[in-house]
Design a protein around this motif. Sequence first.
Motif, PDB file in Angstrom:
ATOM      1  N   GLY A 241       0.952  -1.155  -0.034  1.00 43.31           N
ATOM      2  CA  GLY A 241      -0.063   0.012  -0.087  1.00 43.31           C
ATOM      3  C   GLY A 241       0.779   1.288  -0.141  1.00 43.31           C
ATOM      4  N   GLY A 242       2.152   1.363   0.167  1.00 39.88           N
ATOM      5  CA  GLY A 242       3.004   2.360  -0.012  1.00 39.88           C
ATOM      6  C   GLY A 242       2.828   2.984  -1.352  1.00 39.88           C
ATOM      7  N   GLY A 243       3.607   4.167  -1.438  1.00 35.93           N
ATOM      8  CA  GLY A 243       3.731   4.759  -2.792  1.00 35.93           C
ATOM      9  C   GLY A 243       3.882   6.178  -2.504  1.00 35.93           C
ATOM     10  N   SER A 244       3.692   6.999  -3.651  1.00 36.76           N
ATOM     11  CA  SER A 244       3.940   8.468  -3.633  1.00 36.76           C
ATOM     12  C   SER A 244       2.550   9.166  -3.789  1.00 36.76           C
ATOM     13  CB  SER A 244       4.769   8.800  -4.888  1.00 36.76           C
ATOM     14  OG  SER A 244       5.918   8.393  -4.864  1.00 36.76           O
ATOM     15  N   VAL A 245       2.569  10.131  -2.872  1.00 36.36           N
ATOM     16  CA  VAL A 245       1.302  11.022  -2.947  1.00 36.36           C
ATOM     17  C   VAL A 245       1.587  12.441  -2.705  1.00 36.36           C
ATOM     18  CG1 VAL A 245       1.072  10.739  -0.210  1.00 36.36           C
ATOM     19  CG2 VAL A 245      -0.973  10.992  -1.622  1.00 36.36           C
ATOM     20  N   GLU A 246       0.579  13.327  -2.914  1.00 35.53           N
ATOM     21  CA  GLU A 246       1.120  14.698  -2.756  1.00 35.53           C
ATOM     22  C   GLU A 246       0.467  14.964  -1.423  1.00 35.53           C
ATOM     23  OE1 GLU A 246       0.358  16.363  -7.354  1.00 35.53           O
ATOM     24  OE2 GLU A 246      -1.213  16.783  -5.782  1.00 35.53           O
ATOM     25  N   THR A 247       0.963  16.151  -0.913  1.00 29.17           N
ATOM     26  CA  THR A 247       0.814  16.725   0.589  1.00 29.17           C
ATOM     27  C   THR A 247      -0.791  16.804   0.592  1.00 29.17           C
ATOM     28  OG1 THR A 247       2.812  18.123   0.520  1.00 29.17           O
ATOM     29  CG2 THR A 247       1.006  18.521   2.273  1.00 29.17           C
ATOM     30  N   GLY A 248      -1.250  16.386   1.634  1.00 25.57           N
ATOM     31  CA  GLY A 248      -2.753  16.448   1.902  1.00 25.57           C
ATOM     32  C   GLY A 248      -3.417  15.158   1.730  1.00 25.57           C
ATOM     33  N   GLY A 249      -2.704  14.249   0.750  1.00 28.44           N
ATOM     34  CA  GLY A 249      -3.343  13.324   0.598  1.00 28.44           C
ATOM     35  C   GLY A 249      -3.350  12.021   1.323  1.00 28.44           C
ATOM     36  N   SER A 250      -3.798  10.811   1.155  1.00 27.24           N
ATOM     37  CA  SER A 250      -4.088   9.820   1.658  1.00 27.24           C
ATOM     38  C   SER A 250      -3.568   8.364   1.288  1.00 27.24           C
ATOM     39  CB  SER A 250      -5.803   9.467   2.149  1.00 27.24           C
ATOM     40  OG  SER A 250      -6.461  10.507   2.701  1.00 27.24           O
ATOM     41  N   LEU A 251      -3.269   7.543   2.131  1.00 29.03           N
ATOM     42  CA  LEU A 251      -2.718   6.334   1.529  1.00 29.03           C
ATOM     43  C   LEU A 251      -3.310   5.337   2.949  1.00 29.03           C
ATOM     44  CD1 LEU A 251       0.905   6.415   0.613  1.00 29.03           C
ATOM     45  CD2 LEU A 251      -1.125   5.840  -0.925  1.00 29.03           C
ATOM     46  N   ARG A 252      -3.580   4.055   2.518  1.00 30.73           N
ATOM     47  CA  ARG A 252      -3.824   2.882   3.509  1.00 30.73           C
ATOM     48  C   ARG A 252      -2.854   1.931   3.331  1.00 30.73           C
ATOM     49  NH1 ARG A 252      -8.096  -1.607   3.556  1.00 30.73           N
ATOM     50  NH2 ARG A 252      -8.672  -1.734   5.603  1.00 30.73           N
ATOM     51  N   LEU A 253      -2.097   1.616   4.255  1.00 31.87           N
ATOM     52  CA  LEU A 253      -1.138   0.551   4.322  1.00 31.87           C
ATOM     53  C   LEU A 253      -1.756  -0.885   4.744  1.00 31.87           C
ATOM     54  CD1 LEU A 253       1.893   2.402   5.700  1.00 31.87           C
ATOM     55  CD2 LEU A 253       1.252   2.202   3.370  1.00 31.87           C
TER      56      LEU A 253
ATOM     57  N   VAL B 266      -3.337  -6.264   9.589  1.00 29.99           N
ATOM     58  CA  VAL B 266      -3.261  -4.909  10.502  1.00 29.99           C
ATOM     59  C   VAL B 266      -3.421  -3.865   9.136  1.00 29.99           C
ATOM     60  CG1 VAL B 266      -0.729  -4.587  10.725  1.00 29.99           C
ATOM     61  CG2 VAL B 266      -2.602  -3.455  12.285  1.00 29.99           C
ATOM     62  N   TYR B 267      -4.077  -2.828   9.387  1.00 31.80           N
ATOM     63  CA  TYR B 267      -4.023  -1.741   8.722  1.00 31.80           C
ATOM     64  C   TYR B 267      -3.470  -0.353   9.135  1.00 31.80           C
ATOM     65  CZ  TYR B 267      -6.790  -5.410   6.575  1.00 31.80           C
ATOM     66  OH  TYR B 267      -7.055  -6.583   6.124  1.00 31.80           O
ATOM     67  N   LEU B 268      -3.118   0.498   8.408  1.00 32.24           N
ATOM     68  CA  LEU B 268      -2.890   1.903   8.832  1.00 32.24           C
ATOM     69  C   LEU B 268      -3.441   2.943   7.942  1.00 32.24           C
ATOM     70  CD1 LEU B 268      -1.312   3.558  10.951  1.00 32.24           C
ATOM     71  CD2 LEU B 268       0.574   3.765   9.495  1.00 32.24           C
ATOM     72  N   GLN B 269      -4.338   3.627   8.215  1.00 30.23           N
ATOM     73  CA  GLN B 269      -5.039   4.914   7.387  1.00 30.23           C
ATOM     74  C   GLN B 269      -4.215   6.086   7.509  1.00 30.23           C
ATOM     75  OE1 GLN B 269      -7.658   4.507   4.744  1.00 30.23           O
ATOM     76  NE2 GLN B 269      -6.992   6.666   4.579  1.00 30.23           N
ATOM     77  N   MET B 270      -3.710   6.443   6.493  1.00 32.80           N
ATOM     78  CA  MET B 270      -3.025   7.710   6.719  1.00 32.80           C
ATOM     79  C   MET B 270      -3.688   8.934   6.022  1.00 32.80           C
ATOM     80  SD  MET B 270       0.708   6.367   6.667  1.00 32.80           S
ATOM     81  CE  MET B 270       0.910   5.985   4.934  1.00 32.80           C
ATOM     82  N   ASN B 271      -4.003  10.151   6.496  1.00 36.58           N
ATOM     83  CA  ASN B 271      -4.861  11.128   6.059  1.00 36.58           C
ATOM     84  C   ASN B 271      -4.033  12.343   6.335  1.00 36.58           C
ATOM     85  OD1 ASN B 271      -7.065   9.259   5.240  1.00 36.58           O
ATOM     86  ND2 ASN B 271      -7.863   9.701   7.434  1.00 36.58           N
ATOM     87  N   ASP B 272      -4.401  13.467   5.443  1.00 38.16           N
ATOM     88  CA  ASP B 272      -3.613  14.800   5.349  1.00 38.16           C
ATOM     89  C   ASP B 272      -2.078  14.662   5.596  1.00 38.16           C
ATOM     90  OD1 ASP B 272      -3.784  17.414   7.734  1.00 38.16           O
ATOM     91  OD2 ASP B 272      -3.284  17.500   5.460  1.00 38.16           O
ATOM     92  N   LEU B 273      -1.643  13.782   4.568  1.00 41.44           N
ATOM     93  CA  LEU B 273      -0.128  13.427   4.671  1.00 41.44           C
ATOM     94  C   LEU B 273       0.651  14.556   4.697  1.00 41.44           C
ATOM     95  CD1 LEU B 273      -0.275   9.914   3.033  1.00 41.44           C
ATOM     96  CD2 LEU B 273       0.619  10.440   5.352  1.00 41.44           C
TER      97      LEU B 273
END
Length: 121
Positions: free
Chosen positions: A8-20, A82-89
Motif C-alpha cells: 500500500g505504500g507509494g507516492s502521494v501529494e501533500t494532503g493526500g491519503s494512503l492505506r497500508l 493490520v492496516y494503517l489509514q493515513m490522512n492529510d499526509l
Amino acid sequence: QVHLVESGGGSVETGGSLRLSCEASGWNYGAGSAHYMAWFRQAPGQAREGIARIYSTGRTVTYSQPMNGRFSISRDIDKNSVYLQMNDLKSDDSATYFCAAGEWDDYPHYWGQGTQVTVSS
C-alpha cells in the motif's frame, strides 16, 4: 517461519491519503489477547519511530501524539492483518513504514521488510 508483508505504500501529494496493509503468516494474530500488531516508520538518518499498535482484542496504543488524529490503525483477525489509514499526509511523513508483531508490552518479535511512503508538495 513468521512473515509479515506490507503493501500500500507509494507516492502521494501533500494532503493526500494512503492505506497500508500488512498480512502475517506463520503467526496467529488471534491466538491470544496479548498478541498485537503494530506500525513503525523510519526516515533516512532518523531512528525508527513507533506509530501505534493494536491488540487482537481491538485495544489500541498510540505511540506518537503528532500523528494522532491523522493516522488510524485497524485490524482484521480473520485475515491475520493490520492496516494503517493515513490522512492529510505531510512531507515529514515520508519514510519507510514497517509492520511488526509481538505480545504483551514487549518490543516486537517480528518485523516486515517495510513499504516506502513518499509525500511531495
